[in-house]
Design a protein around this motif. Sequence first.
Motif, mmCIF file in Angstrom:
data_model
loop_
_atom_site.group_PDB
_atom_site.id
_atom_site.type_symbol
_atom_site.label_atom_id
_atom_site.label_comp_id
_atom_site.label_asym_id
_atom_site.label_seq_id
_atom_site.Cartn_x
_atom_site.Cartn_y
_atom_site.Cartn_z
ATOM 1 N N VAL A 244 -28.652 64.636 29.717
ATOM 2 C CA VAL A 244 -27.919 63.344 29.066
ATOM 3 C C VAL A 244 -27.496 62.398 30.031
ATOM 4 O O VAL A 244 -27.534 61.248 29.776
ATOM 5 C CB VAL A 244 -26.689 64.070 28.235
ATOM 6 N N THR A 245 -26.823 62.811 31.318
ATOM 7 C CA THR A 245 -26.466 61.845 32.246
ATOM 8 C C THR A 245 -27.801 60.906 32.684
ATOM 9 O O THR A 245 -27.795 59.801 32.811
ATOM 10 C CB THR A 245 -26.000 62.477 33.412
ATOM 11 N N LEU A 246 -28.985 61.726 32.847
ATOM 12 C CA LEU A 246 -30.150 60.855 33.366
ATOM 13 C C LEU A 246 -30.392 59.871 32.220
ATOM 14 O O LEU A 246 -30.907 58.942 32.622
ATOM 15 C CB LEU A 246 -31.403 62.033 33.445
ATOM 16 N N ILE A 247 -30.600 60.390 30.849
ATOM 17 C CA ILE A 247 -30.789 59.288 29.851
ATOM 18 C C ILE A 247 -29.805 58.153 29.747
ATOM 19 O O ILE A 247 -30.166 57.122 29.511
ATOM 20 C CB ILE A 247 -30.878 59.975 28.508
ATOM 21 N N GLU A 248 -28.451 58.743 29.816
ATOM 22 C CA GLU A 248 -27.430 57.450 29.883
ATOM 23 C C GLU A 248 -27.691 56.658 31.089
ATOM 24 O O GLU A 248 -27.522 55.207 30.927
ATOM 25 C CB GLU A 248 -26.228 58.309 30.287
ATOM 26 N N ASN A 249 -28.170 56.961 32.215
ATOM 27 C CA ASN A 249 -28.202 56.343 33.524
ATOM 28 C C ASN A 249 -29.642 55.210 33.239
ATOM 29 O O ASN A 249 -29.337 54.065 33.751
ATOM 30 C CB ASN A 249 -28.436 57.052 34.630
ATOM 31 N N ARG A 250 -30.327 55.764 32.360
ATOM 32 C CA ARG A 250 -31.638 54.981 32.312
ATOM 33 C C ARG A 250 -31.386 53.920 31.306
ATOM 34 O O ARG A 250 -31.890 52.746 31.522
ATOM 35 C CB ARG A 250 -32.917 55.981 31.646
ATOM 36 N N LEU A 251 -30.722 54.183 30.216
ATOM 37 C CA LEU A 251 -30.583 53.227 29.140
ATOM 38 C C LEU A 251 -29.129 52.296 29.508
ATOM 39 O O LEU A 251 -29.335 50.964 29.075
ATOM 40 C CB LEU A 251 -30.072 53.925 27.889
ATOM 41 N N LEU A 252 -28.570 52.482 30.238
ATOM 42 C CA LEU A 252 -27.384 51.901 30.585
ATOM 43 C C LEU A 252 -27.603 51.369 32.212
ATOM 44 O O LEU A 252 -26.314 51.360 32.928
ATOM 45 C CB LEU A 252 -25.976 52.669 30.560
ATOM 46 N N ALA A 253 -28.362 51.001 32.567
ATOM 47 C CA ALA A 253 -28.776 50.627 33.985
ATOM 48 C C ALA A 253 -28.246 49.146 34.100
ATOM 49 O O ALA A 253 -27.846 48.843 35.264
ATOM 50 C CB ALA A 253 -30.365 50.225 34.138
ATOM 51 N N TRP A 254 -27.830 48.406 33.191
ATOM 52 C CA TRP A 254 -27.194 47.254 33.138
ATOM 53 C C TRP A 254 -25.845 47.379 33.455
ATOM 54 O O TRP A 254 -25.109 46.269 33.904
ATOM 55 C CB TRP A 254 -27.447 46.039 32.039
ATOM 56 N N ARG A 255 -25.302 48.276 33.245
ATOM 57 C CA ARG A 255 -23.748 48.665 33.465
ATOM 58 C C ARG A 255 -23.281 48.537 34.883
ATOM 59 O O ARG A 255 -23.801 49.309 35.639
ATOM 60 C CB ARG A 255 -23.297 49.895 32.671
ATOM 61 N N PRO A 256 -22.173 47.841 35.011
ATOM 62 C CA PRO A 256 -21.900 47.815 36.639
ATOM 63 C C PRO A 256 -21.141 49.238 36.683
ATOM 64 O O PRO A 256 -20.484 49.707 36.010
ATOM 65 C CB PRO A 256 -20.648 46.701 36.598
ATOM 66 N N ARG A 257 -21.444 49.608 38.089
ATOM 67 C CA ARG A 257 -20.922 51.156 38.505
ATOM 68 C C ARG A 257 -19.347 50.935 38.768
ATOM 69 O O ARG A 257 -19.026 50.206 39.357
ATOM 70 C CB ARG A 257 -21.837 51.499 39.761
ATOM 71 N N ALA A 258 -18.579 52.052 38.530
ATOM 72 C CA ALA A 258 -17.306 52.245 38.856
ATOM 73 C C ALA A 258 -17.420 52.257 40.304
ATOM 74 O O ALA A 258 -18.164 53.036 41.057
ATOM 75 C CB ALA A 258 -16.802 53.429 37.914
ATOM 76 N N ALA A 259 -16.164 51.925 40.702
ATOM 77 C CA ALA A 259 -15.947 51.998 42.378
ATOM 78 C C ALA A 259 -15.877 53.469 42.443
ATOM 79 O O ALA A 259 -15.199 54.577 42.098
ATOM 80 C CB ALA A 259 -14.492 51.387 42.589
ATOM 81 N N GLU A 260 -16.476 53.969 43.731
ATOM 82 C CA GLU A 260 -16.502 55.190 44.114
ATOM 83 C C GLU A 260 -15.319 55.531 45.183
ATOM 84 O O GLU A 260 -15.016 54.798 45.776
ATOM 85 C CB GLU A 260 -17.603 55.769 44.697
ATOM 86 N N ARG A 261 -14.519 56.703 45.006
ATOM 87 C CA ARG A 261 -13.476 56.961 45.674
ATOM 88 C C ARG A 261 -13.681 58.092 46.675
ATOM 89 O O ARG A 261 -12.721 58.494 47.387
ATOM 90 C CB ARG A 261 -12.382 57.375 44.885
ATOM 91 N N PHE A 262 -14.846 58.531 46.568
ATOM 92 C CA PHE A 262 -15.246 59.925 47.683
ATOM 93 C C PHE A 262 -15.996 59.130 49.060
ATOM 94 O O PHE A 262 -16.672 58.344 48.814
ATOM 95 C CB PHE A 262 -15.858 60.909 47.090
#
Length: 262
Positions: A244-262
């Motif tokens: 599901v995450t793979l499909i989400e990343n494919r369909l929501l490629a336009w969405r800005p990524r959240a800031a990574e904290r690690f």
Amino acid sequence: MRKRARLLLIQLAIAVAVLLIWYVGSSVPIGGAYFLPKFFFSTPGDVLARIIKMFSNASIWRHIYITLTETALAFFIGSGLGIVIGFWFARRPTVAAVLDPYVKAANALPRVVLAPIFMLWFGLGIWSKVALGVTLVFFIVFFNVYQGVKEVSPAVLANARMLGMSDRQLMRHVYWPAALSWMFSSLHTAVGFALVGAVVGEYLGSAAGIGYLIQEAEGVFDVAGVFAGMIVLAVVVLVIDWLVTLIENRLLAWRPRAAERF
């Protein structure tokens, strides 16, 4: 890559810590007694041996296939209904206002109570399990899609209408993108609930499936078998959630990524 490796290391460390606590608590006596008695918790070694034994028998794949089939059907049917009806309610405020108390009342019904009713209606085959899973998945997706469409900015809608967009264009270019993030956040949860519906249905009455194996092991106080079935279920959920995450990343490629904290 370094941040992902660090995150993976932390996740592995947590898993190792849990296994170590389990092993020490069930295998090393403290003050003449075990912190985690084997009769109730088994041991990591026994559970691993049971998992290996399960997969050495080809019949386990039949049980996994049946549970996955029930899960997939419940997931797709429940999600599809939730998306369609969620959009319909959000675009038709009068309909939503009229049916709101009935939707809330249906959502408040305990699903375990519905399981025997579904078995009377659909029998002990896969469809009673699918029906139970659909009732769990539908409301999660429905409420998220409904809220996602309602959260569309009035300014964006006004500008889109000023540009002459039709209802179909608004649906494709405004409402649908706005609802996607909400929808996929609900789908991650819905995957687990679809599996829960299938397994609970199998546990209450079936002749195959992972839930049936767990119920069978529990009936003879085989704790290792119960834990082995639960671990297999957890792995199945993680694999489906990854897809599901793979499909989400494919369909929501336009969405800005959240800031990574690690």
